[in-house]
Scaffold this motif. Structure first.
Motif, PDB file in Angstrom:
ATOM      1  N   GLY A  44      13.324 -24.793  22.672  1.00 48.14           N
ATOM      2  CA  GLY A  44      12.805 -26.096  23.050  1.00 48.14           C
ATOM      3  C   GLY A  44      13.351 -27.223  22.194  1.00 48.14           C
ATOM      4  N   ARG A  45      12.705 -28.362  22.323  1.00 47.89           N
ATOM      5  CA  ARG A  45      13.141 -29.561  21.616  1.00 47.89           C
ATOM      6  C   ARG A  45      12.791 -29.481  20.126  1.00 47.89           C
ATOM      7  N   PRO A  46      13.503 -30.209  19.286  1.00 44.43           N
ATOM      8  CA  PRO A  46      13.136 -30.252  17.855  1.00 44.43           C
ATOM      9  C   PRO A  46      11.727 -30.811  17.677  1.00 44.43           C
ATOM     10  N   ALA A  47      11.051 -30.339  16.645  1.00 48.28           N
ATOM     11  CA  ALA A  47       9.705 -30.840  16.330  1.00 48.28           C
ATOM     12  C   ALA A  47       9.819 -32.073  15.455  1.00 48.28           C
ATOM     13  N   LYS A  48       8.876 -32.977  15.627  1.00 48.98           N
ATOM     14  CA  LYS A  48       8.822 -34.170  14.783  1.00 48.98           C
ATOM     15  C   LYS A  48       7.865 -33.886  13.638  1.00 48.98           C
ATOM     16  N   GLU A  82      13.128 -34.991  12.461  1.00 51.13           N
ATOM     17  CA  GLU A  82      13.211 -33.908  13.436  1.00 51.13           C
ATOM     18  C   GLU A  82      13.574 -32.602  12.745  1.00 51.13           C
ATOM     19  N   GLU A  83      12.889 -31.549  13.170  1.00 52.18           N
ATOM     20  CA  GLU A  83      13.125 -30.215  12.616  1.00 52.18           C
ATOM     21  C   GLU A  83      13.483 -29.283  13.763  1.00 52.18           C
ATOM     22  N   PRO A  84      14.674 -28.669  13.743  1.00 51.62           N
ATOM     23  CA  PRO A  84      15.073 -27.778  14.844  1.00 51.62           C
ATOM     24  C   PRO A  84      14.111 -26.604  14.990  1.00 51.62           C
TER      25      PRO A  84
END
Length: 212
Positions: A66-70, A60-62
């Motif tokens: 929105g939500r963290p990116a995978k 996961e990358e902040p």
């Protein structure tokens, strides 16, 4: 039973994903889908299959909103899909040479290898006057040798020769001089008017080798 056309297409798509991650580093499903011309959802399905096979992994990358990116990247298990340069044989030969002739013998062999590479590369690169053309020709040679080389421009406009794979990685670990002669060869082939420095190095833990 022979594979169906749909399963063959899936295999090709998954291999394309592996190659793209090898060349570009970690990417999210949206970027992978755009590169392949499929939806992010379709890319995720392939990624989950590759994850099940142990070939890719996600972290996961902040993001600012929105939500963290995978972010998906290759695992060491994916190395089997790329040339290894007969690593075990090469390492064994280097160890044998060192045992028989010492570091002096290794140095002489590397010097000879460097001259051979320089002569061969110069013949193929030819007398192209423009640096980008010379670099593209050099990248073509290196790709043929298994380095997955491309030419890119850095943010400040400088040219980069990027090698996304090292087919002699184990040998270079055994003998650091192999990396040194490659840098010397590039400098000799591109000419004294061009300054060449290594800015990324797989042996130092980077994902790729890059020469600026």
């Amino acid at each position: 039973m022979p594979k169906s056309s749909s399963s063959k297409k899936a295999v090709r798509t998954r291999r394309a994903i592996l190659d793209w991650l090898k060349e570009s580093g970690g990417q999210d499903a949206t970027a992978i889908g755009e590169h392949l011309g499929v939806t992010a959802m379709a890319a995720r399905q392939h990624l989950y299959e590759l994850e099940f096979e142990g070939l890719v992994e996600a972290a996961e990358e902040p993001r600012p909103m929105g939500r963290p990116a995978k972010i998906w990247s290759l695992t060491p298990a994916a190395d089997r899909f790329y040339p290894d340069g007969h690593a075990e044989l090469t390492v064994g030969l280097l160890q044998t040479i060192r045992a028989a002739f010492g570091e002096t013998g290794i140095k002489k062999i590397l010097q000879l290898r460097g001259r051979q590479m320089t002569d061969a590369y110069r013949k193929e690169v030819g007398d192209r006057s423009a640096l980008p053309a010379r670099l593209r020709a050099l990248a073509k040679i290196r790709t043929r040798e298994g380095y997955m080389a491309v030419v890119q421009r850095d943010e400040d406009g400088a040219l980069l020769l990027v090698e996304n794979h090292c087919p002699i990685c184990e040998a270079a670990t055994e003998c650091q001089g192999l990396c040194a002669i490659e840098l010397d060869v590039f400098r000799d082939v591109l000419g004294t008017a061009v300054s060449v420095e290594r800015v990324d190095h797989i042996q130092a833990g980077a994902r790729r080798c890059a020469y600026r």
